[in-house]
Design a protein around this motif. Structure first.
Motif, PDB file in Angstrom:
ATOM      1  N   GLN A 196       1.011 -32.944  42.407  1.00 12.96           N
ATOM      2  CA  GLN A 196       2.252 -32.333  42.881  1.00 12.96           C
ATOM      3  C   GLN A 196       3.430 -33.047  42.230  1.00 12.96           C
ATOM      4  O   GLN A 196       3.404 -34.267  42.057  1.00 12.96           O
ATOM      5  CB  GLN A 196       2.351 -32.435  44.406  1.00 12.96           C
ATOM      6  N   TYR A 199       8.685 -30.711  45.935  1.00 15.68           N
ATOM      7  CA  TYR A 199       8.555 -29.734  47.016  1.00 15.68           C
ATOM      8  C   TYR A 199       9.953 -29.347  47.486  1.00 15.68           C
ATOM      9  O   TYR A 199      10.924 -30.085  47.292  1.00 15.68           O
ATOM     10  CB  TYR A 199       7.691 -30.274  48.160  1.00 15.68           C
ATOM     11  N   ARG A 205      15.197 -29.479  45.992  1.00 13.40           N
ATOM     12  CA  ARG A 205      13.962 -29.998  45.393  1.00 13.40           C
ATOM     13  C   ARG A 205      13.877 -31.505  45.601  1.00 13.40           C
ATOM     14  O   ARG A 205      14.784 -32.247  45.219  1.00 13.40           O
ATOM     15  CB  ARG A 205      13.906 -29.693  43.888  1.00 13.40           C
ATOM     16  N   GLU A 239       6.208 -23.599  48.649  1.00 16.48           N
ATOM     17  CA  GLU A 239       7.305 -24.572  48.644  1.00 16.48           C
ATOM     18  C   GLU A 239       7.019 -25.774  47.748  1.00 16.48           C
ATOM     19  O   GLU A 239       7.822 -26.714  47.689  1.00 16.48           O
ATOM     20  CB  GLU A 239       7.594 -25.064  50.072  1.00 16.48           C
ATOM     21  N   SER A 240       5.862 -25.773  47.066  1.00 15.27           N
ATOM     22  CA  SER A 240       5.480 -26.910  46.241  1.00 15.27           C
ATOM     23  C   SER A 240       5.581 -26.572  44.757  1.00 15.27           C
ATOM     24  O   SER A 240       5.486 -25.417  44.356  1.00 15.27           O
ATOM     25  CB  SER A 240       4.041 -27.319  46.570  1.00 15.27           C
ATOM     26  N   GLU A 241       5.802 -27.585  43.922  1.00 12.90           N
ATOM     27  CA  GLU A 241       5.765 -27.438  42.473  1.00 12.90           C
ATOM     28  C   GLU A 241       4.715 -28.395  41.910  1.00 12.90           C
ATOM     29  O   GLU A 241       4.880 -29.615  42.021  1.00 12.90           O
ATOM     30  CB  GLU A 241       7.128 -27.759  41.863  1.00 12.90           C
ATOM     31  N   PRO A 242       3.635 -27.874  41.308  1.00 16.62           N
ATOM     32  CA  PRO A 242       3.256 -26.457  41.232  1.00 16.62           C
ATOM     33  C   PRO A 242       2.779 -25.956  42.603  1.00 16.62           C
ATOM     34  O   PRO A 242       2.447 -26.768  43.468  1.00 16.62           O
ATOM     35  CB  PRO A 242       2.105 -26.466  40.226  1.00 16.62           C
ATOM     36  N   PRO A 243       2.708 -24.642  42.811  1.00 11.51           N
ATOM     37  CA  PRO A 243       2.286 -24.120  44.118  1.00 11.51           C
ATOM     38  C   PRO A 243       0.818 -24.383  44.424  1.00 11.51           C
ATOM     39  O   PRO A 243       0.424 -24.336  45.592  1.00 11.51           O
ATOM     40  CB  PRO A 243       2.581 -22.622  44.022  1.00 11.51           C
ATOM     41  N   TYR A 245      -2.064 -27.215  44.241  1.00 13.17           N
ATOM     42  CA  TYR A 245      -2.304 -28.639  44.043  1.00 13.17           C
ATOM     43  C   TYR A 245      -3.393 -29.079  45.011  1.00 13.17           C
ATOM     44  O   TYR A 245      -3.970 -28.260  45.729  1.00 13.17           O
ATOM     45  CB  TYR A 245      -1.015 -29.444  44.241  1.00 13.17           C
TER      46      TYR A 245
END
Length: 255
Positions: A196, A199, A205, A239-243, A245
């Protein structure tokens, strides 16, 4: 969008929106965390009654699933507003969030077999067993400050160190700082994210260090921990980057 970090949690992190977005419903992530962290916190190898929830955020996850023999609990977080949410709830003040669905799920899925009166008793126990709410900083060699000279029996931490560290080297040092709060033979129950990078809370962010399981294991070894058990699962969270993980929960002992 600016990537926030560190002291940004003190004035840019919305505790109430975080609770609503991440804990307002029983997502796959929450079910995984509650179920596995419950098993590890209730493991018969854990002894003592002093529990530290390090980097607790405005959340009661660790306290809800901890066995009632933990009668001396300290909740610690960098953000005063996160601690204020907990303080207001403990004082019986109205907040815009209820933990009832988490309590009920923990009761049903973890074989706690609580009736409604049992849930009320659990809430009452939480409010009496949490003895202190304190500020903490994983970057410091004494992360709870110089006043805490007595070690804890168990430390629970959830996603804190991955959010605090900007590099794997920092992650190792921060975990070593937290390890100083445990004696040899003390236990760590840790939840975290793998791969991750950020988020989103309230359209802001927040940084998260991209970690592999190998990074986590190396950091634990460096802090003189031996992993006893761990579980991990792939998660999808918008809500996470990347979605997509992975998340993990582990139990370790300080050697």
């Amino acid at each position: 969008m600016v990537l926030l970090h560190g002291n940004d949690y003190c004035d840019k992190f919305s505790a109430e929106i975080f609770l609503k977005d991440f804990w307002g419903s029983l997502s796959d992530l929450n079910i995984f965390l509650i179920s596995n962290a419950y098993v590890f916190l209730n493991n018969e190898r854990l002894t003592g009654h002093r529990l530290l929830d390090f980097g607790c955020s405005p959340n009661l996850l660790g306290e809800i699933i901890a066995p009632e023999r933990f009668t001396d609990i300290v909740m610690a977080d960098l953000s005063p507003s996160n601690l204020d949410i907990i303080r207001r709830w403990m004082d019986g003040q109205k907040i815009n969030f209820k933990w009832d669905h988490m309590l009920k799920f923990a009761a049903e899925s973890c074989v706690m077999q609580m009736c409604q009166s049992g849930l009320k008793r659990k809430i009452a126990h939480l409010k009496t067993s949490v003895k202190k709410l304190v500020n903490c900083d994983a970057k410091k060699e004494l992360p709870l400050g110089p006043d805490y000279v007595e070690a804890f029996d168990v430390v629970f931490t959830s996603f804190c160190l991955g959010s605090a560290a900007k590099s794997v080297a920092e992650y190792k040092q921060f975990l070593k700082n937290v390890a100083s709060l445990l004696p040899s033979g003390g236990h760590l129950v840790m939840c975290g994210a793998l791969n991750q990078m950020a988020y989103i809370v309230d359209n802001k962010r927040f940084h998260h260090l991209k970690l592999s399981m190998s990074d986590v294991k190396d950091a634990l070894c460096n802090a003189q921990f031996e992993i006893l058990e761990y579980e991990f699962e792939c998660i999808t969270l918008p809500e996470s980057e990347p979605p997509e993980y992975s998340v993990f929960v582990l139990l370790a002992i300080k050697v």
